[in-house]
Design a protein around this motif. Structure first.
Motif, PDB file in Angstrom:
ATOM      1  N   GLY A 231       0.830  -1.199   0.000  1.00 19.20           N
ATOM      2  CA  GLY A 231       0.000   0.000   0.000  1.00 19.20           C
ATOM      3  C   GLY A 231       0.860   1.242   0.000  1.00 19.20           C
ATOM      4  N   ASP A 232       0.515   2.175   0.873  1.00 17.53           N
ATOM      5  CA  ASP A 232       1.240   3.450   0.980  1.00 17.53           C
ATOM      6  C   ASP A 232       2.284   3.327   2.079  1.00 17.53           C
ATOM      7  N   PRO A 233       3.574   3.288   1.745  1.00 17.73           N
ATOM      8  CA  PRO A 233       4.598   3.140   2.784  1.00 17.73           C
ATOM      9  C   PRO A 233       4.580   4.252   3.821  1.00 17.73           C
ATOM     10  N   ASN A 234       4.171   5.457   3.438  1.00 20.04           N
ATOM     11  CA  ASN A 234       4.102   6.543   4.417  1.00 20.04           C
ATOM     12  C   ASN A 234       3.040   6.253   5.475  1.00 20.04           C
ATOM     13  N   GLU A 235       1.925   5.678   5.052  1.00 22.68           N
ATOM     14  CA  GLU A 235       0.915   5.257   6.022  1.00 22.68           C
ATOM     15  C   GLU A 235       1.461   4.118   6.876  1.00 22.68           C
ATOM     16  N   GLY A 236       2.294   3.261   6.266  1.00 25.74           N
ATOM     17  CA  GLY A 236       2.938   2.204   7.030  1.00 25.74           C
ATOM     18  C   GLY A 236       3.820   2.759   8.132  1.00 25.74           C
ATOM     19  N   VAL A 237       4.543   3.846   7.846  1.00 26.03           N
ATOM     20  CA  VAL A 237       5.381   4.500   8.865  1.00 26.03           C
ATOM     21  C   VAL A 237       4.515   4.964  10.033  1.00 26.03           C
ATOM     22  N   THR A 238       3.398   5.610   9.724  1.00 28.03           N
ATOM     23  CA  THR A 238       2.507   6.114  10.771  1.00 28.03           C
ATOM     24  C   THR A 238       1.980   4.977  11.641  1.00 28.03           C
ATOM     25  N   LEU A 239       1.523   3.910  11.003  1.00 25.08           N
ATOM     26  CA  LEU A 239       0.977   2.777  11.757  1.00 25.08           C
ATOM     27  C   LEU A 239       2.056   2.075  12.573  1.00 25.08           C
ATOM     28  N   ALA A 240       3.257   1.968  12.013  1.00 26.87           N
ATOM     29  CA  ALA A 240       4.337   1.302  12.743  1.00 26.87           C
ATOM     30  C   ALA A 240       4.711   2.078  13.996  1.00 26.87           C
ATOM     31  N   HIS A 241       4.769   3.399  13.900  1.00 27.23           N
ATOM     32  CA  HIS A 241       5.042   4.199  15.095  1.00 27.23           C
ATOM     33  C   HIS A 241       3.892   4.103  16.094  1.00 27.23           C
ATOM     34  N   ALA A 242       2.665   3.975  15.592  1.00 29.59           N
ATOM     35  CA  ALA A 242       1.527   3.777  16.492  1.00 29.59           C
ATOM     36  C   ALA A 242       1.662   2.454  17.239  1.00 29.59           C
ATOM     37  N   ALA A 243       2.232   1.446  16.588  1.00 25.04           N
ATOM     38  CA  ALA A 243       2.464   0.163  17.255  1.00 25.04           C
ATOM     39  C   ALA A 243       3.449   0.315  18.407  1.00 25.04           C
ATOM     40  N   VAL A 244       4.492   1.123  18.204  1.00 25.89           N
ATOM     41  CA  VAL A 244       5.444   1.399  19.289  1.00 25.89           C
ATOM     42  C   VAL A 244       4.734   2.090  20.448  1.00 25.89           C
ATOM     43  N   ASP A 245       3.885   3.069  20.118  1.00 26.78           N
ATOM     44  CA  ASP A 245       3.158   3.799  21.158  1.00 26.78           C
ATOM     45  C   ASP A 245       2.208   2.879  21.919  1.00 26.78           C
TER      46      ASP A 245
END
Length: 410
Positions: A231-245
């Motif tokens: 999909g959109d790797p930039n959205e992947g970045v956002t979701l991955a950081h949300a996983a850390v949070d």
């Protein structure tokens, strides 16, 4: 907590550990890197070791001559080691979750007229979901798709129809979240990406309902990984950081390591090499804290070898084959043909790295082994990697062995 360490402290510790050096060995190498005049001014070895511990704990940043010595020992620029990155603002976890479409699979509760269940049923579900995870280690997504969704559907029907106590209900939501994670993973591997995303969102909803941040992190990270890849790797970045949070600083060490691992991969795919390396450092620092702590069963596979694979894949994608090839060659010794899909996937990255290193014959031999392993696998991921490997071999098609492999595998 490691998750709160300054980036330069994480990098210093990660670079040392990546080379398998103790702090004592690090001190020795810093001394050796000094010229004769500087060496005379250095304190005794025990003092240098204490300084290294303080640096890696983030208590204070190295000053000269230690900054210069670190750059010599690691062969990394001073800016890359010590500069504080400008961190872009990211949406808070609640904002990310609010953007995910709601799942009505569980919220449309029916009158609960079924049998009453207790913790023995939860134990049976825990065993069933772990059997599914172990099956995924050996089988491709296309082979597991129907049984995985059958198990998930059975768990959601229990939630809608059975009667249970409040504690049992929370535990049931956790099992649904776990089934959703592995079922989403299976669906994604089978190429059913929209269905996988819906399943992950169901799991995120269940984990929220259960108040399980670690499980929520695992599901967000899985969704981030899929969106990063297809999909959109930039959205992947956002979701991955949300996983850390979602995991937070007090989650089990392997949960934090996995979340940072997903962050690293997302940054790789948007071409942010420094951010990816920092995230890999955070993953390694988190995993170093792992002991005999109480942790969910779904973290069983997160270990040093998996982080090494991600590091090697990152270097491959960033076109740094001289770093990728030794890592991949080493880690592949730990996999055999019983893990055919994983072995094939990792061989595909090795083939690409070898091609980038201008070793076309060895790349072709590795590609052929990858194709032989995966030709009967019902896995969309291996099919996608086939295409990548063949495209990377194409510039060498004048090499006879490469041409033969390309013609055979197309």
């Amino acid at each position: 907590m490691d998750a709160e360490l300054l980036p330069w402290a994480v990098r210093l510790r990660a670079e040392r550990r990546r080379r398998l050096w103790s702090q004592k060995e690090m001190a020795r190498r810093l001394v050796e890197a000094a010229d004769d005049e500087t060496r005379k001014c250095l304190p005794v070895r025990e003092t240098i070791i204490r300084r290294i511990k303080a640096y890696e704990a983030g208590h204070n940043q190295p000053r000269d001559p230690y900054r210069l010595l670190y750059t010599r020992v690691f062969d990394i620029s001073e800016a890359e080691l010590f500069d504080m990155p400008q961190t872009p603002s990211r949406p808070a976890l609640d904002d990310v979750l609010a953007r995910l479409p709601d799942s009505d699979t569980l919220t449309s509760r029916l009158p609960r007229t079924g049998r009453r269940i207790g913790m023995s049923t939860i134990a049976d579900l825990s065993a069933a979901v772990h059997r599914l995870r172990l099956a995924d280690d050996m089988l491709a997504g296309g082979d597991l798709l129907q049984p995985a969704f059958r198990e998930l559907d059975a768990a959601t029907r229990l939630y809608r129809e059975a009667t249970y106590s409040e504690n049992t209900g929370r535990a049931l939501l956790c099992r649904i979240g776990e089934f959703a994670q592995i079922t989403g993973w299976v669906a994604s591997d089978a190429g059913h990406h929209e269905q996988a995303a819906k399943t992950y969102r169901l799991g995120i909803w269940a984990a929220q309902g259960a108040g399980d941040g670690t499980l929520q992190s695992n599901l967000l990270g899985s969704l981030a990984y899929q969106i990063t890849n297809v999909g959109d790797p930039n959205e992947g970045v956002t979701l991955a950081h949300a996983a850390v949070d979602a995991a937070g600083p007090h989650a089990p060490a392997r949960a934090r390591a996995l979340a940072w691992d997903r962050v690293a991969w997302a940054h790789v795919q948007v071409g942010e090499a420094d951010a990816a390396m920092r995230a890999l450092g955070q993953a390694g620092a988190a995993l170093a804290d792992h002991s005999d702590e109480d942790e969910p069963a779904y973290l069983y596979w997160v270990n040093a070898h998996e982080l090494q694979i991600m590091e090697a894949r990152a270097y491959t994608e960033l076109r740094r084959p001289l770093r990728a090839v030794p890592l991949l060659t080493d880690v592949l010794h730990h996999y055999d043909a019983t893990h055919a899909r994983e072995l094939a996937l990792y061989l595909s990255w090795l083939a690409v790295a070898l091609a980038d290193a201008n070793e076309p014959e060895e790349a072709a031999r590795t590609a052929l082994r990858m194709f032989d392993l995966s030709k009967d696998l019902a896995s969309d991921r291996t099919v996608r990697r086939h295409r990548v490997v063949l495209d990377r071999l194409a510039p060498y098609r004048d090499v006879p062995h490469v041409r033969e492999v390309i013609e055979q595998c197309r």
